[in-house]
Design a protein around this motif. Structure first.
Motif, PDB file in Angstrom:
ATOM      1  N   ALA A 419      39.784  28.011  30.243  1.00 24.37           N
ATOM      2  CA  ALA A 419      39.689  27.143  29.066  1.00 24.37           C
ATOM      3  C   ALA A 419      39.582  25.674  29.466  1.00 24.37           C
ATOM      4  N   MET A 420      40.374  25.267  30.454  1.00 22.31           N
ATOM      5  CA  MET A 420      40.335  23.876  30.896  1.00 22.31           C
ATOM      6  C   MET A 420      38.990  23.533  31.520  1.00 22.31           C
ATOM      7  N   ASN A 421      38.446  24.457  32.331  1.00 25.56           N
ATOM      8  CA  ASN A 421      37.146  24.195  32.954  1.00 25.56           C
ATOM      9  C   ASN A 421      36.020  24.185  31.933  1.00 25.56           C
ATOM     10  N   ALA A 422      36.167  24.931  30.850  1.00 30.07           N
ATOM     11  CA  ALA A 422      35.148  24.953  29.809  1.00 30.07           C
ATOM     12  C   ALA A 422      35.315  23.819  28.808  1.00 30.07           C
ATOM     13  N   GLY A 423      36.431  23.084  28.913  1.00 27.79           N
ATOM     14  CA  GLY A 423      36.676  21.994  27.974  1.00 27.79           C
ATOM     15  C   GLY A 423      37.074  22.474  26.593  1.00 27.79           C
ATOM     16  N   THR A 424      37.573  23.701  26.493  1.00 26.86           N
ATOM     17  CA  THR A 424      37.964  24.273  25.207  1.00 26.86           C
ATOM     18  C   THR A 424      39.246  23.625  24.699  1.00 26.86           C
ATOM     19  N   THR A 425      39.297  23.295  23.433  1.00 27.47           N
ATOM     20  CA  THR A 425      40.512  22.728  22.857  1.00 27.47           C
ATOM     21  C   THR A 425      41.505  23.839  22.563  1.00 27.47           C
ATOM     22  N   TYR A 426      42.790  23.484  22.517  1.00 31.18           N
ATOM     23  CA  TYR A 426      43.785  24.523  22.299  1.00 31.18           C
ATOM     24  C   TYR A 426      43.688  25.154  20.904  1.00 31.18           C
ATOM     25  N   PRO A 427      43.288  24.433  19.827  1.00 32.44           N
ATOM     26  CA  PRO A 427      43.151  25.131  18.534  1.00 32.44           C
ATOM     27  C   PRO A 427      42.127  26.259  18.570  1.00 32.44           C
ATOM     28  N   ALA A 428      41.062  26.091  19.377  1.00 29.19           N
ATOM     29  CA  ALA A 428      40.053  27.153  19.465  1.00 29.19           C
ATOM     30  C   ALA A 428      40.635  28.407  20.100  1.00 29.19           C
ATOM     31  N   LEU A 429      41.509  28.227  21.102  1.00 29.96           N
ATOM     32  CA  LEU A 429      42.113  29.385  21.760  1.00 29.96           C
ATOM     33  C   LEU A 429      43.099  30.125  20.862  1.00 29.96           C
ATOM     34  N   GLN A 430      43.673  29.406  19.898  1.00 30.19           N
ATOM     35  CA  GLN A 430      44.632  30.050  19.010  1.00 30.19           C
ATOM     36  C   GLN A 430      43.997  31.165  18.182  1.00 30.19           C
ATOM     37  N   TRP A 431      42.681  31.116  18.011  1.00 27.01           N
ATOM     38  CA  TRP A 431      41.999  32.098  17.187  1.00 27.01           C
ATOM     39  C   TRP A 431      41.472  33.283  17.996  1.00 27.01           C
ATOM     40  N   SER A 432      41.727  33.297  19.298  1.00 28.18           N
ATOM     41  CA  SER A 432      41.331  34.464  20.088  1.00 28.18           C
ATOM     42  C   SER A 432      42.218  35.647  19.708  1.00 28.18           C
ATOM     43  N   VAL A 433      41.694  36.856  19.898  1.00 26.04           N
ATOM     44  CA  VAL A 433      42.442  38.068  19.557  1.00 26.04           C
ATOM     45  C   VAL A 433      42.692  38.838  20.847  1.00 26.04           C
ATOM     46  N   PRO A 434      43.808  38.569  21.516  1.00 25.15           N
ATOM     47  CA  PRO A 434      44.073  39.197  22.818  1.00 25.15           C
ATOM     48  C   PRO A 434      44.511  40.644  22.678  1.00 25.15           C
TER      49      PRO A 434
END
Length: 453
Positions: A419-434
């Motif tokens: 996520a850090m290397n892709a520059g993804t913001t943390y709100p975007a990761l909150q919507w992932s479905v692990p």
């Protein structure tokens, strides 16, 4: 004098792969290695030590079987000769794989010997003189031995020599409470030795935040490891039963002493002065953002340049050099987001800034932590030690860093690394479905609990 398109000095994790890429491009390359192909990782680092860690974990799991309803009668016995042989097999398989790979390459000349510069384009090895317009240094590092009273009067171990032990120490004293020392400390405690760790600083793993350092100490103490921090004086002497380690606060009767106080680059005997290559006060070769030294046509890769003492950073140096020199790209060391792991059990996975570094940066930050005792997979496996921690920028919403000390922490951290290397913001990761049940499924929950500090 023999002429080549490129000379690579050192057979670690950067040089050989760069040499192979250049051969693919039709270049004639000389690879010079003074000892063994594969460098520290294959011969004295990652591969043998993590093989030993695996043996130590097997012993630990066997002893803990009753907790899981698995009763193993009798005492768990450790055959150190088998343990050592298994690690040696892993090393030899990797080393021989490299030897066979290079033997099949037209254009590759492998030379075993000690190379020294004669001038910026010329090196000597085994009485021969070689020249090339491009020279790459990948000479690695070695354990440093501090000048402590009595150290030269005892038979001490280093991270290189200890992997060849085929007997179990009665009591192992580990001098140095950083990553290498801590891995061997837990490993040998699980094999059955008494273990003491002696650290000059106030905390173990001093690079980490205090809460991480304290949790690491708790893990090791829970397994019976004796920890001494804030030690200002250390001296050694022989006794009738082994070695006395005397500090300002304790006397330890050890059978073996491991010196794990850091490493220094193998740059002091290369004749760098003859080439005009500049090093810093610690001996690391000074390089720019593209790994070039101050001398045109000479680059330094891996541990010897001071930009990361890990196999993966060394390999990334190869990737940067190959991309820039062979693929017309423009890759930079400064673009690298550093990640690493400490392979105690449970492991620590780390990426980016610590909390201390983030606070010092002047940013407005957010922090979230979650104990591993609240992770379903950890409870199911009965391994609830440690915690997760993430730091984010309150304004940009970018993740600044994370630490996962817990079961599979060295694997789970890669979700944050990517996520850090892709520059993804943390709100975007909150919507992932692990996937459930995993340790990684807690990452969105961890991010959702970020709070300003």
């Amino acid at each position: 004098m023999k002429s080549f398109d490129a000379i690579v000095i050192g057979g670690g994790q950067a040089g050989p792969f760069l040499a192979a890429r250049m051969v693919e491009k039709g270049m004639k390359v000389a690879l010079i290695e003074r000892k063994f192909l594969g460098g520290t990782c294959v011969n004295a680092g990652c591969m043998p030590t993590k093989t030993l860690v695996a043996s130590a974990r097997a012993a630990h799991v066997a002893r803990s079987g009753a907790v899981y309803g698995v009763n193993i009668p009798g005492e768990i016995a450790i055959d150190m000769k088998v343990v050592r042989a298994r690690a040696e097999t892993v090393t030899m398989n990797a080393r021989n794989g490299l030897i066979g790979w290079f033997a099949g390459m037209d254009g590759m000349t492998v030379i075993y010997g000690h190379a020294r510069f004669e001038d910026p384009k010329t090196v000597s090895v085994n009485g021969e003189t070689l020249t090339a317009p491009r020279i790459f240094l990948n000479v690695g590092a070695r354990p440093v031995i501090p000048d402590l009273p009595g150290v030269n009067d005892i038979d001490y171990l280093t991270s290189t020599s200890i992997i060849h032990l085929d007997t179990l120490p009665r009591h192992l004293a580990v001098i140095g409470g950083s990553y290498i020392g801590l891995e061997f400390a837990q490993m040998y405690r699980r094999f059955g030795a008494e273990v003491s760790v002696i650290e000059h600083g106030p905390k173990l793993a001093s690079r980490e935040d205090e809460d991480i350092s304290d949790a690491i100490a708790d893990v090791l103490r829970s397994e019976g490891i004796d920890i001494h921090t804030g030690v200002s004086d250390i001296a050694f002497s022989r006794n009738s039963d082994g070695i006395t380690v005397a500090t300002d606060s304790a006397r330890i009767d050890a059978s073996h002493v491991l010196i794990a106080t850091g490493r220094k680059p193998n740059t002091d005997d290369l004749g760098l002065d003859a080439a005009g290559v500049v090093t810093d006060k610690h001996g690391y070769i000074t390089v720019d953002d593209r790994l070039a030294t101050n001398v045109d046509g000479i680059w330094a890769l891996g541990d010897c340049n001071g930009h990361g003492a890990f196999t993966h950073t060394s390999y990334n140096d190869f990737e940067i050099a190959a991309a820039n020199l062979l693929d017309g790209d423009d890759r930079k060391v400064s673009s690298r987001i550093l990640a690493y792991a400490l392979y105690i059990d449970p492991p620590l996975g780390r990426v980016g800034m610590t909390e201390k570094q983030a606070r010092a940066s002047g940013r407005k930050i957010m922090i979230s932590t979650r104990p591993m005792s609240r992770v379903g997979r950890a409870n199911e496996r009965g391994e609830t030690k440690g915690f997760m921690k993430v730091i984010a920028d309150a304004e940009t919403k970018k993740i600044l860093g994370a630490a996962i000390l817990g079961i599979e922490g060295d694997e789970v951290i890669h979700g944050i690394v990517d996520a850090m290397n892709a520059g993804t913001t943390y709100p975007a990761l909150q919507w992932s479905v692990p996937i459930h049940p995993t340790v990684s499924e807690l990452i969105p929950t961890l991010l959702g609990d970020l709070k300003p500090v």
